[in-house]
Design a protein around this motif. Sequence first.
Motif, mmCIF file in Angstrom:
data_model
loop_
_atom_site.group_PDB
_atom_site.id
_atom_site.type_symbol
_atom_site.label_atom_id
_atom_site.label_comp_id
_atom_site.label_asym_id
_atom_site.label_seq_id
_atom_site.Cartn_x
_atom_site.Cartn_y
_atom_site.Cartn_z
ATOM 1 N N ALA A 65 -72.102 8.514 -19.262
ATOM 2 C CA ALA A 65 -71.134 9.363 -18.549
ATOM 3 C C ALA A 65 -70.219 10.058 -19.545
ATOM 4 O O ALA A 65 -69.738 9.461 -20.503
ATOM 5 N N ARG A 66 -70.007 11.337 -19.324
ATOM 6 C CA ARG A 66 -69.139 12.092 -20.227
ATOM 7 C C ARG A 66 -67.686 11.863 -19.860
ATOM 8 O O ARG A 66 -67.339 11.637 -18.708
ATOM 9 N N ARG A 67 -66.855 11.966 -20.846
ATOM 10 C CA ARG A 67 -65.428 11.816 -20.614
ATOM 11 C C ARG A 67 -64.922 13.031 -19.848
ATOM 12 O O ARG A 67 -65.273 14.165 -20.143
ATOM 13 N N ALA B 87 -65.574 13.560 -16.667
ATOM 14 C CA ALA B 87 -66.464 13.882 -15.548
ATOM 15 C C ALA B 87 -65.799 13.458 -14.242
ATOM 16 O O ALA B 87 -65.067 12.474 -14.182
ATOM 17 N N ILE B 88 -66.047 14.179 -13.202
ATOM 18 C CA ILE B 88 -65.452 13.888 -11.903
ATOM 19 C C ILE B 88 -66.342 12.896 -11.170
ATOM 20 O O ILE B 88 -67.551 13.075 -11.072
ATOM 21 N N VAL B 89 -65.710 11.858 -10.626
ATOM 22 C CA VAL B 89 -66.424 10.876 -9.821
ATOM 23 C C VAL B 89 -66.020 11.107 -8.377
ATOM 24 O O VAL B 89 -64.849 10.996 -8.018
ATOM 25 N N ASP B 90 -66.979 11.431 -7.545
ATOM 26 C CA ASP B 90 -66.708 11.706 -6.148
ATOM 27 C C ASP B 90 -66.918 10.425 -5.354
ATOM 28 O O ASP B 90 -67.958 9.775 -5.458
ATOM 29 N N ALA B 91 -65.909 10.019 -4.562
ATOM 30 C CA ALA B 91 -66.014 8.789 -3.786
ATOM 31 C C ALA B 91 -65.075 8.867 -2.593
ATOM 32 O O ALA B 91 -64.220 9.749 -2.498
ATOM 33 N N TYR C 287 -62.249 6.661 -0.404
ATOM 34 C CA TYR C 287 -61.341 5.541 -0.570
ATOM 35 C C TYR C 287 -60.687 5.207 0.748
ATOM 36 O O TYR C 287 -60.466 6.080 1.588
#
Length: 98
Positions: free
Chosen positions: A76-78, A80-84, A86
């Motif tokens: 994973a690149r620094r 990067a957007i993580v879609d989740a 919550y």
Amino acid sequence: MINRTFRSAHARFDASQFGAMFAPRKPRHPLARIAVGLLGLALLAALLVVGVVVGTAMLALGLARRLLTRRPSAPARRGAIVDAEYRVVDRPAHTLPY
């Protein structure tokens, strides 16, 4: 009664008698003493050499394994957007006292 039991148990396991069974004896002859001392030093040196060889082999095998195994595909690149999704969990109504 306790005192009598303690004294008899202490007499049975007295350090001068019971501990003497397992105490190492030094040979009386001066050449035998030197031979036993040199044997002890040789045993210590052998154990030290075996330990160093085993440790070096473990390090070498670990490094070889690390070099030969394939790395994971793209890390994973620094940034990067993580879609989740919550969900906020409410605090419980009762808490345990400390």
